[in-house]
Write an enzyme that holds these catalytic residues in place. Structure first.
Site, short mmCIF file in Angstrom:
data_model
loop_
_atom_site.label_atom_id
_atom_site.label_comp_id
_atom_site.label_asym_id
_atom_site.label_seq_id
_atom_site.Cartn_x
_atom_site.Cartn_y
_atom_site.Cartn_z
N GLU A 74 -9.15 0.06 -3.60
CA GLU A 74 -8.52 -0.88 -2.66
C GLU A 74 -9.54 -1.18 -1.57
O GLU A 74 -10.00 -0.29 -0.89
CB GLU A 74 -7.24 -0.28 -2.06
CG GLU A 74 -6.08 -0.29 -3.04
CD GLU A 74 -4.75 0.16 -2.43
OE1 GLU A 74 -3.75 0.10 -3.14
OE2 GLU A 74 -4.73 0.58 -1.25
N ASP A 86 -1.40 -1.14 10.67
CA ASP A 86 -2.33 -0.03 10.54
C ASP A 86 -2.42 0.77 11.82
O ASP A 86 -2.19 0.26 12.92
CB ASP A 86 -3.73 -0.56 10.18
CG ASP A 86 -3.79 -0.96 8.72
OD1 ASP A 86 -3.65 -0.06 7.87
OD2 ASP A 86 -3.96 -2.16 8.43
#
Lengths: 289, 400
Positions: A65, A76
């Protein structure tokens, strides 16, 4: 959200998930689980990304990823946000990320690469132009974390037309109705966010994850990856017993941050970290010694 | 008959704008919030409590004041000021925090979080949290904390915890990112009070509805005072909550021209501005599709305005829709023009406006002289200028 598909489109969709489905099929026959590392493209500098991707594959990664840097990574935690900031200092745009994948593909045509990022850079490029460019670069899947299924129809259609798997998140808050809605659009694998929170925040509760995965498995045939909160080999091994894939992000990115000024050490240390997880996941008992 | 007030649709879309662009973890909490809001917005008990609090706690209705002396000096249309600066806590922000806090209480949430730029929304949130005895955490960029020390102290006095945000540009947009991260982590007991008409659905709709008290009052007041509807409305637009609050009840009155005023900062031909609708492009940020100030790679660019409340790279999705549909006009005023208007209103009417509201006033000084003397303009005086004393003084080399 269903759309009529010609035979041609169905064929392309099949191709869409070839690298990813082949990967999971091969692992299944080996009775192993996928190890999926996440790094942000361009962190700590763009020259290191492709060598690091190869090193991770050598250390036992099955799918990569690759984070697309964004100025406002709302989902995040601070670790991955700082990775985005380091990459953006080098002007690591979405176009450069696609170039990075193209370069990776010159030496590795088997390992699936999934782009993970936010919708706005894709909006700016345009869905169709992005999907075409991503396919030409050798991207296999795309996960846009701030695009839930309700808003996804157009991008999913563009990705599928170019044989790219749309990958979606599921969360502890996902109801059966939502799980089915996601399953109807997703290809490749489903990414279960193991905790309520942002990346890198807490350590996951393996029992709770197992219960939720059972609920999800009843509603999908796709492989299930688990991410958020996997920090060490022991946790990776325990999650590998429950899920089809173990996704590791912040633990790697934190290591990269610590070694920002000693870049020569980044590749060996990341490889060692992943190799330790790989070994623990592959132990016959599923528990590391 | 147009249908400007029928939006958003069930998924929160205003034409191509709005929607819900958040990670999966927040989708179910947003759905629960939407259902709770849909239920209580038509609940007689909820409406009665909201109206009661607006009257007795906020001090509504706020006056609609004809600025006669300023009107004479400008020599054109009559200028009425909607005095949101006279609300408790000194700005329109409290209309929304009162409404959302009542909703939080009914949903059984015990903890309130908010983002703030200039600190006005943070103060308005800390205020209602204090009154309801709820824990309150306010996220604020560390740059803004330096610029707005007084409001930080106010929030602390009110019992709120102010968390400095050190990421990104350390301003409002980063505070919003951080509040969203808190919410996703503590979603079980926490209610996120967003301060403007942005964010994921249902926020743009809900905040608009709570702020629409401004326009409903103004419409009734001008009919009573002048016997007719105004010719034009003017309000400043950062996220756009005071503007939509004034505009919304007039949207179907097609004879009423609508002007939203953005921050041109040092000028639209520089990179130092915050004029999202005038100079931006559509994209996705903070949970909705709207106009953004971004670069060619889709990265968000730091904005600039002398007023922290307008210093934001996005804008409410309903404004994006009103711009595209042509129902509202969006213009921009520079820092210098806003400061001039601040001084003018202070000296001519004895009213010290917030620098945000000064942008709307500055546009009135351009528009009014082009109109007949019997024409009517309503300007939303969205907040008072006390918080801006340091900014104005520093600009003029005065130490206070």
């Amino acid at each position: 959200m269903s759309r009529a598909q010609s035979g041609q489109e169905a064929h392309l969709q099949e191709a869409a998930v070839n690298r990813i489905t082949q990967c999971f099929a091969a692992l299944r026959t080996q009775k192993r689980k996928a190890l999926i590392p996440f790094i942000t493209a361009g962190d700590p500098n763009p020259d290191l990304t492709v060598p690091l991707m190869h090193a991770m594959v050598s250390a036992g990664a099955n799918i990569i990823e690759l984070g697309v840097p964004f100025s406002d990574p709302m989902a995040d935690g601070p670790v991955i946000q700082r990775a985005s900031e380091r990459a953006l200092k080098h002007h690591m745009s979405l176009r450069h990320v696609l170039d990075t994948v193209r370069e990776f593909r010159t030496r590795d045509n088997a390992t699936p690469v999934v782009l993970m990022g936010y919708l706005n850079p894709v909006e700016m490029m345009g869905y169709e132009a992005f999907a075409r460019a991503a396919a030409a670069s050798g991207v296999d899947g795309v996960l846009t974390v701030d695009m839930p299924p309700e808003e996804a129809a157009d991008l999913v259609a563009a990705l599928q037309a170019h044989a790219i798997a749309p990958i979606f998140l599921l969360a502890p808050t996902s109801t059966p109705k939502r799980i089915s809605m996601v399953n109807a659009l997703a290809q490749g694998y489903l990414y279960y966010v193991s905790i309520k929170g942002v990346t890198g925040a807490a350590t996951l509760d393996v029992e709770a994850v197992g219960r939720k995965l059972d609920e999800i498995r009843a509603l999908t045939k796709l492989p299930l990856g688990v991410g958020f909160g996997i920090k060490d080999a022991a946790t990776a091994a325990r999650v590998a017993q429950l899920a089809d894939a173990v996704i590791v992000g912040s633990a790697l990115v934190q290591k990269i941050e610590q070694l920002e000024h000693e870049p020569d050490k980044i590749m060996p240390e990341i490889a060692a970290l992943l190799a330790g997880m790989r070994r623990a996941m592959d132990e016959p008992s599923g528990t590391p010694k | 008959m147009s249908n400007y007030t029928a939006l958003p649709d069930a998924n929160g879309h205003f034409g191509p704008y709005g929607g819900r662009f958040v990670a999966e973890t927040l989708m179910q909490p947003l759905e629960e919030l939407r259902l709770a809001y849909e239920r209580y917005k038509n609940d007689a008990g909820f409406i009665a409590e909201f109206d009661h609090d607006l009257k007795h706690y906020v001090g509504r209705p706020s006056p609609l004041y004809l600025a006669e002396r300023w009107t004479r000096q400008l020599g054109g249309a009559q200028i009425y000021l909607k005095r949101e600066d006279l609300n408790h806590t000194g700005a329109h922000k409290v209309n929304n925090t009162v409404g959302q806090a009542l909703l939080a209480k009914r949903m059984g949430k015990t903890r309130i979080i908010a983002e703030t730029g200039a600190g006005q929304h943070g103060v308005a949130t800390a205020t209602v949290a204090a009154r309801l005895g709820l824990e309150c955490v306010v996220y604020m960029g560390s740059e803004d904390i330096k610029r707005q020390a007084l409001n930080v102290f106010r929030m602390k006095l009110l019992g709120a915890t102010v968390v400095p945000v050190e990421s990104g540009s350390r301003t409002l947009k980063d505070a919003l990112n951080e509040a969203m991260r808190d919410w996703v982590t503590n979603v079980d007991n926490t209610f996120y009070i967003i301060g403007t008409v942005a964010g994921p659905h249902p926020y743009p709709m809900m905040v608009r509805d709570f702020q629409s008290i401004i326009g409903r009052e103004a419409r009734a007041q001008i009919l009573e005072q002048a016997g007719r509807l105004p010719d034009a409305l003017i309000a400043c637009v950062g996220g756009g909550s005071n503007a939509i609050g004034l505009f919304y009840p007039f949207l179907e009155d097609e004879g009423v021209a609508i002007y939203g005023v953005e921050a041109a900062g040092e000028g639209l031909d520089t990179v130092h501005h915050a004029a999202t609708l005038c100079n931006g492009r559509p994209g996705v940020l903070h949970g909705n599709r709207t106009y953004l100030i971004e670069d060619d790679d889709g990265q968000i660019i730091e904005t600039h305005s002398i007023s922290a409340g307008l210093d934001y790279p996005g804008v409410g999705p309903e404004h994006a829709w009103l711009k595209d549909s042509g129902r509202a006009n969006y213009v921009a005023i520079t820092d210098n023009e806003a400061v001039q208007a601040f001084h003018d209103l202070t000296r001519i009417e004895g009213i010290m406006p917030a620098l945000e509201s000064s942008h709307a006033l500055a546009y009135a000084t351009k528009l009014a002289p082009t109109m007949e003397k019997d024409a009517i303009i309503i300007v939303n005086l969205s907040g008072r200028g006390d918080k801006d004393m340091h900014t104005v003084a520093a600009r003029e080399g005065v130490r206070v």
